[in-house]
Scaffold this motif. Sequence first.
Motif, short mmCIF file in Angstrom:
data_model
loop_
_atom_site.label_atom_id
_atom_site.label_comp_id
_atom_site.label_asym_id
_atom_site.label_seq_id
_atom_site.Cartn_x
_atom_site.Cartn_y
_atom_site.Cartn_z
N PHE A 101 13.38 19.52 -25.70
CA PHE A 101 13.28 20.22 -24.42
C PHE A 101 14.48 21.12 -24.17
O PHE A 101 15.62 20.74 -24.40
CB PHE A 101 13.15 19.20 -23.28
CG PHE A 101 12.00 18.26 -23.48
CD1 PHE A 101 10.70 18.68 -23.31
CD2 PHE A 101 12.23 16.95 -23.88
CE1 PHE A 101 9.63 17.82 -23.52
CE2 PHE A 101 11.18 16.08 -24.10
CZ PHE A 101 9.87 16.52 -23.92
N ARG A 102 14.19 22.33 -23.67
CA ARG A 102 15.24 23.32 -23.39
C ARG A 102 15.01 23.93 -22.01
O ARG A 102 13.88 24.00 -21.53
CB ARG A 102 15.23 24.40 -24.47
CG ARG A 102 15.56 23.88 -25.85
CD ARG A 102 15.09 24.82 -26.95
NE ARG A 102 15.70 26.13 -26.87
CZ ARG A 102 15.36 27.15 -27.65
NH1 ARG A 102 14.39 26.99 -28.56
NH2 ARG A 102 15.97 28.31 -27.54
N ASP A 103 16.09 24.39 -21.41
CA ASP A 103 16.03 24.97 -20.07
C ASP A 103 15.66 26.45 -20.17
O ASP A 103 16.19 27.18 -21.01
CB ASP A 103 17.38 24.81 -19.37
CG ASP A 103 17.29 25.10 -17.87
OD1 ASP A 103 16.82 26.19 -17.49
OD2 ASP A 103 17.69 24.22 -17.09
N GLY A 104 14.78 26.89 -19.29
CA GLY A 104 14.32 28.27 -19.29
C GLY A 104 15.41 29.29 -19.07
O GLY A 104 15.22 30.48 -19.37
N ARG A 105 16.59 28.85 -18.57
CA ARG A 105 17.67 29.81 -18.36
C ARG A 105 18.13 30.43 -19.68
O ARG A 105 18.73 31.50 -19.69
CB ARG A 105 18.84 29.16 -17.64
CG ARG A 105 19.64 28.16 -18.41
CD ARG A 105 20.80 27.61 -17.60
NE ARG A 105 20.33 26.81 -16.48
CZ ARG A 105 20.37 27.23 -15.20
NH1 ARG A 105 20.86 28.42 -14.92
NH2 ARG A 105 19.95 26.45 -14.24
N GLU A 106 17.82 29.77 -20.80
CA GLU A 106 18.18 30.32 -22.11
C GLU A 106 17.46 31.64 -22.39
O GLU A 106 17.98 32.50 -23.08
CB GLU A 106 17.84 29.33 -23.22
CG GLU A 106 18.64 28.04 -23.22
CD GLU A 106 18.27 27.16 -24.40
OE1 GLU A 106 17.81 27.69 -25.44
OE2 GLU A 106 18.43 25.93 -24.28
N LYS A 107 16.26 31.80 -21.83
CA LYS A 107 15.45 32.98 -22.15
C LYS A 107 15.11 33.82 -20.93
O LYS A 107 14.45 34.85 -21.07
CB LYS A 107 14.14 32.55 -22.83
CG LYS A 107 14.34 31.91 -24.21
CD LYS A 107 13.00 31.71 -24.90
CE LYS A 107 13.17 31.19 -26.32
NZ LYS A 107 11.88 31.09 -27.04
#
Length: 217
Positions: A101-107
């Motif tokens: 799982f990753r946070d959308g702030r990365e993209k």
Amino acid sequence: IADAVRLTPITALLDANGQPDGNFRLCPVRLDWIDLFEPEKPKKQKDGSMSAGGKFGATLIFPVGADISLLETAARNLAYQKKPEAYDQQTGLFHGVHMPFRDGREKCMSQEGYLPGGMFTTAKTKFQPQILMPGSVGPDGRMQWVPVTDPKKVYPGVWAIPVCNAFWFDVGVKKGVSLGLQNVCLISDDQRLGGGSGGRDAQRDFSGVQITPNADF
């Protein structure tokens, strides 16, 4: 969207004996980077190497506020079972172990549909998943699900409810938890992510341009 996520939360699925079978039906998500009708082609990685390709899958974008704790717990439990020495009790993190799982702030600054605080993940499978969409209500009052055969209906930005499971991978120096994709149910259309065909209206973009046709520049 909030109501849909509340009414259809992430749910652990059960086998014929009423026991958890390791699969989870997710809440509504948006699909991106979709390879559901044809397996993915090899892609260039950050280190310059090419991925093997050959798998079906998609990126799953969770709405901001969606409760993914059930799925996160399954991933963490699997990681601890496979590599307990990588767990740091002080930080609650796994070192050297990939978590899905990753946070959308990365993209969020470079790609549409990703928002800070909204998690996203990737789910893949070696076998083509079944893709369904709602049909009519049957005599028993239950929804009849119909197969989706038109790839145009499965585009970046469409809303869906996937079924996934968490699995452990150990390939060379890379190890961790990823999600396996089982099946997908389309539930709603939305604006297409990423532009391209079906995205912006080119006629509107160039409306008002004053230029002499076939001018010799």
